[in-house]
Design a protein around this motif. Structure first.
Motif, PDB file in Angstrom:
ATOM      1  N   TYR A  30       0.881  -1.176   0.041  1.00  0.00           N
ATOM      2  CA  TYR A  30      -0.124  -0.007   0.043  1.00  0.00           C
ATOM      3  C   TYR A  30       0.906   1.087   0.047  1.00  0.00           C
ATOM      4  O   TYR A  30       1.605   1.852   1.075  1.00  0.00           O
ATOM      5  CB  TYR A  30      -1.027   0.014   1.069  1.00  0.00           C
ATOM      6  N   ASN A  31       1.092   1.899  -1.198  1.00  0.00           N
ATOM      7  CA  ASN A  31       2.085   3.002  -1.401  1.00  0.00           C
ATOM      8  C   ASN A  31       1.676   3.714  -2.367  1.00  0.00           C
ATOM      9  O   ASN A  31       0.546   3.622  -3.123  1.00  0.00           O
ATOM     10  CB  ASN A  31       3.545   2.439  -1.597  1.00  0.00           C
ATOM     11  N   VAL A  32       2.283   4.991  -2.510  1.00  0.00           N
ATOM     12  CA  VAL A  32       2.113   5.830  -3.595  1.00  0.00           C
ATOM     13  C   VAL A  32       3.189   6.105  -4.287  1.00  0.00           C
ATOM     14  O   VAL A  32       4.337   6.313  -3.614  1.00  0.00           O
ATOM     15  CB  VAL A  32       1.787   7.228  -3.037  1.00  0.00           C
ATOM     16  N   MET A  33       3.303   6.003  -5.705  1.00  0.00           N
ATOM     17  CA  MET A  33       4.355   6.032  -6.489  1.00  0.00           C
ATOM     18  C   MET A  33       4.233   7.384  -7.410  1.00  0.00           C
ATOM     19  O   MET A  33       3.059   7.628  -7.928  1.00  0.00           O
ATOM     20  CB  MET A  33       4.261   4.898  -7.312  1.00  0.00           C
ATOM     21  N   ARG A  49       1.327  11.545  -9.095  1.00  0.00           N
ATOM     22  CA  ARG A  49       1.486  10.603  -8.339  1.00  0.00           C
ATOM     23  C   ARG A  49       0.242   9.523  -8.566  1.00  0.00           C
ATOM     24  O   ARG A  49      -0.855  10.054  -8.775  1.00  0.00           O
ATOM     25  CB  ARG A  49       1.803  10.912  -6.936  1.00  0.00           C
ATOM     26  N   VAL A  50       0.399   8.282  -8.144  1.00  0.00           N
ATOM     27  CA  VAL A  50      -0.683   7.469  -8.364  1.00  0.00           C
ATOM     28  C   VAL A  50      -0.558   6.461  -7.119  1.00  0.00           C
ATOM     29  O   VAL A  50       0.478   5.914  -6.814  1.00  0.00           O
ATOM     30  CB  VAL A  50      -0.645   6.496  -9.655  1.00  0.00           C
ATOM     31  N   SER A  51      -1.695   6.025  -6.276  1.00  0.00           N
ATOM     32  CA  SER A  51      -1.579   5.288  -5.210  1.00  0.00           C
ATOM     33  C   SER A  51      -1.897   3.646  -5.629  1.00  0.00           C
ATOM     34  O   SER A  51      -2.153   3.677  -6.911  1.00  0.00           O
ATOM     35  CB  SER A  51      -2.933   5.605  -4.395  1.00  0.00           C
ATOM     36  N   GLY A  54      -4.953   3.179  -7.464  1.00  0.00           N
ATOM     37  CA  GLY A  54      -5.183   3.882  -8.769  1.00  0.00           C
ATOM     38  C   GLY A  54      -5.584   5.323  -8.626  1.00  0.00           C
ATOM     39  O   GLY A  54      -5.834   5.824  -9.642  1.00  0.00           O
ATOM     40  N   SER A  55      -5.671   5.747  -7.545  1.00  0.00           N
ATOM     41  CA  SER A  55      -6.011   7.114  -7.329  1.00  0.00           C
ATOM     42  C   SER A  55      -4.842   8.244  -7.983  1.00  0.00           C
ATOM     43  O   SER A  55      -3.612   7.995  -7.518  1.00  0.00           O
ATOM     44  CB  SER A  55      -6.489   7.703  -6.069  1.00  0.00           C
ATOM     45  N   ASP A  71       2.012  -0.585 -12.416  1.00  0.00           N
ATOM     46  CA  ASP A  71       1.769  -1.951 -12.843  1.00  0.00           C
ATOM     47  C   ASP A  71       2.377  -2.590 -11.133  1.00  0.00           C
ATOM     48  O   ASP A  71       3.518  -2.597 -10.798  1.00  0.00           O
ATOM     49  CB  ASP A  71       2.976  -2.567 -13.677  1.00  0.00           C
ATOM     50  N   ASN A  72       1.275  -2.809 -10.476  1.00  0.00           N
ATOM     51  CA  ASN A  72       1.506  -3.186  -9.274  1.00  0.00           C
ATOM     52  C   ASN A  72       2.479  -4.692  -8.932  1.00  0.00           C
ATOM     53  O   ASN A  72       3.307  -4.484  -8.296  1.00  0.00           O
ATOM     54  CB  ASN A  72       0.408  -3.178  -8.289  1.00  0.00           C
ATOM     55  N   PRO A  73       2.084  -5.769  -9.758  1.00  0.00           N
ATOM     56  CA  PRO A  73       2.994  -6.635  -9.533  1.00  0.00           C
ATOM     57  C   PRO A  73       4.317  -6.586  -9.873  1.00  0.00           C
ATOM     58  O   PRO A  73       5.107  -7.404  -9.206  1.00  0.00           O
ATOM     59  CB  PRO A  73       2.206  -7.678 -10.521  1.00  0.00           C
TER      60      PRO A  73
END
Length: 114
Positions: A30-33, A49-51, A54-55, A71-73
């Motif tokens: 659970y992070n923000v990139m 930025r995107v959480s 997806g926000s 791409d979370n994975p």
């Protein structure tokens, strides 16, 4: 945790570039990139930025021109930059924020020439 950014370079006004950043190591899911930039003589500023959910958040200066995705994975984040302007010239830094840590990449230069 290491962040490896790529995709910067020299482009003409109106052109496009795609930045990518891959995070290696153990990161809280659970992070923000995001991406920040710093022009010479200026402070570092948020670009987008995107959480993990997806926000997204964009700086007013790039709304409608830049698109951030992740791409979370693969723990990667991308920034598609279109309709580039000379004022987009800066060093772009990848950033990942979790509940306990704040990670920065090494920066990649984007130069927009007229």
């Amino acid at each position: 945790v290491q962040l490896q950014a790529s995709g910067g370079g020299l482009v003409q006004v109106g052109g496009s570039l795609r930045l990518s950043c891959a995070a290696s190591g153990s990161i809280w899911p659970y992070n923000v990139m995001g991406w920040y930039r710093q022009a010479p003589g200026e402070q570092r500023e948020l670009v987008a930025r995107v959480s993990s959910g997806g926000s997204t958040t964009y700086a007013d200066a790039v709304k409608g021109r830049f698109t951030i995705s992740r791409d979370n994975p693969k723990n990667t984040v991308h920034l598609l930059m279109t309709s580039l302007k000379s004022e987009d010239t800066a060093v772009y830094y990848c950033n990942v924020v979790t509940y306990a840590n704040n990670y920065w990449g090494q920066g990649t230069q984007v130069t927009v020439s007229s």
